[in-house]
Design a protein around this motif. Structure first.
Motif, short mmCIF file in Angstrom:
data_model
loop_
_atom_site.label_atom_id
_atom_site.label_comp_id
_atom_site.label_asym_id
_atom_site.label_seq_id
_atom_site.Cartn_x
_atom_site.Cartn_y
_atom_site.Cartn_z
N SER A 2 0.83 -1.20 0.00
CA SER A 2 0.00 0.00 0.00
C SER A 2 0.87 1.26 0.00
O SER A 2 2.04 1.23 0.40
CB SER A 2 -0.91 0.02 1.23
N ARG A 3 0.30 2.40 -0.43
CA ARG A 3 1.04 3.68 -0.44
C ARG A 3 1.46 4.04 0.98
O ARG A 3 2.57 4.53 1.21
CB ARG A 3 0.15 4.77 -1.05
N GLU A 4 0.55 3.84 1.94
CA GLU A 4 0.87 4.15 3.34
C GLU A 4 2.10 3.41 3.81
O GLU A 4 3.01 3.98 4.40
CB GLU A 4 -0.32 3.76 4.23
N ARG A 5 2.12 2.10 3.51
CA ARG A 5 3.25 1.29 3.95
C ARG A 5 4.52 1.65 3.21
O ARG A 5 5.60 1.69 3.77
CB ARG A 5 2.94 -0.20 3.75
N ALA A 6 4.38 1.93 1.92
CA ALA A 6 5.54 2.30 1.12
C ALA A 6 6.17 3.60 1.64
O ALA A 6 7.40 3.73 1.68
CB ALA A 6 5.15 2.45 -0.35
N ASP A 7 5.35 4.55 2.04
CA ASP A 7 5.86 5.82 2.56
C ASP A 7 6.66 5.63 3.84
O ASP A 7 7.52 6.44 4.18
CB ASP A 7 4.72 6.80 2.81
N GLN A 9 8.57 2.99 4.53
CA GLN A 9 9.64 2.01 4.37
C GLN A 9 11.02 2.59 4.63
O GLN A 9 11.39 3.63 4.07
CB GLN A 9 9.62 1.42 2.95
N GLN A 273 8.93 -7.55 3.21
CA GLN A 273 7.77 -6.79 3.66
C GLN A 273 7.40 -7.06 5.12
O GLN A 273 6.56 -6.35 5.68
CB GLN A 273 6.56 -7.08 2.76
#
Length: 292
Positions: A2-7, A9, A273
């Motif tokens: 997800s974008r949230e998780r990617a941000d 990282q 992940q």
């Protein structure tokens, strides 16, 4: 992802250990490094050899230069671990010379490794140690390249797989699919009508069991076949490997893409992940997963 998780990282190299139990260690390490290196992720490899067994097929200079023993890493944490096959299938697990040391490693992996890939005999050893699932003798060697079917298409380990795919096997023992299905923590992901169980995993993705040899090169089965013929052994031609099952023909490699995908999926979904950014907290993360 997800974008949230990617941000959120934070990216660091993945620390992967390989317990190489194969007699042809240089070939095996090259095959595995090729698969593990085929992603955008940085991977740092630690090669491990048994202190309780002296390899007869690999030069001591090579082992001293590139390998460590379990005693040297037991206080370290790893994002991932690969345990290879070994030519000891005819023995009961307890009869294997280095079985006590391997049990130490398997037990240690529960708290010091986030996710472990067990391959061929390594898969049988892991299933036996972690779940009490034993192997059984086959009437004849499972030898060749076989078609497999995916049973859990949504399982991350087979993301992007075709419904059917090819993979090599080279073993004298097998694992009962019914035994895997009877264990609540495990799921059967892929099987073959001819070769039986191929891929199983714990439901949290922290233990992957592969009964075949996706890492094999084009000529690996040929080398095993030629070796056994030269020794006068009664060995059948590996099925589905040579065109027309004719060993006079050059073999075809038809499993490479799925081998790369299997290892890429494991590194991505089961390791990268999910492993903690701070490796020292892996044991806490493992405990939390088990509670969930």
């Amino acid at each position: 992802m997800s974008r949230e998780r990617a941000d959120m990282q934070d990216i660091r190299p993945l620390s992967i250990a390989i317990v190489n139990l194969m007699p042809t260690k240089i070939d095996t390490e090259t095959q595995l490094l090729r698969l593990l290196g085929n992603t955008a992720m940085q991977v740092e490899i630690t090669l491990l050899t048994m202190r309780s067994y002296e390899s007869r097929n690999t030069a001591r200079q090579h082992l001293d230069a590139f390998y460590r023993t379990f005693d040297q890493v037991r206080d370290e944490k790893f994002d991932g671990l690969v345990i290879t096959g070994a030519p000891v299938e005819h023995l009961r697990f307890e009869e294997v010379e280095y079985w006590p040391e391997l049990c130490e490693i398997l037990d240690w992996s529960r708290t010091n490794v986030y996710s472990t890939m067990h391959v061929c005999w390594g898969a049988q050893a892991g299933l036996y140690r972690h779940y009490g699932i034993d192997k059984h003798e086959l009437d004849a060697k499972m030898f060749g390249v076989f078609e497999h079917r995916v049973h859990q298409p949504l399982a991350p380990t087979v993301s992007g797989f075709d419904e059917t795919f090819l993979a090599p096997h080279s073993r004298h023992t097998g694992t009962s699919i019914a035994d895997i299905e009877a264990e609540p923590d495990l799921e059967v992901i892929a099987t073959s009508e001819e070769a039986g169980l191929y891929l199983a995993a714990s439901k949290d993705g922290r233990r992957i069991f592969v009964t075949g040899h996706p890492e094999y090169d084009r000529d690996t089965l040929k080398g095993e076949y030629d070796r056994d013929i030269a020794k006068g052994k009664d060995i059948a031609v590996p099925r589905g490997y040579y065109p027309g099952d004719d060993p006079a023909q050059p073999p075809r490699q038809r499993w490479r893409s799925h081998a790369y995908l299997l290892y890429a999926n494991w590194l991505n979904y089961s390791v990268y992940q999910r492993t903690p950014f701070d490796r020292s907290s892996i044991s806490n993360a493992a405990s939390a997963d088990e509670e969930d």
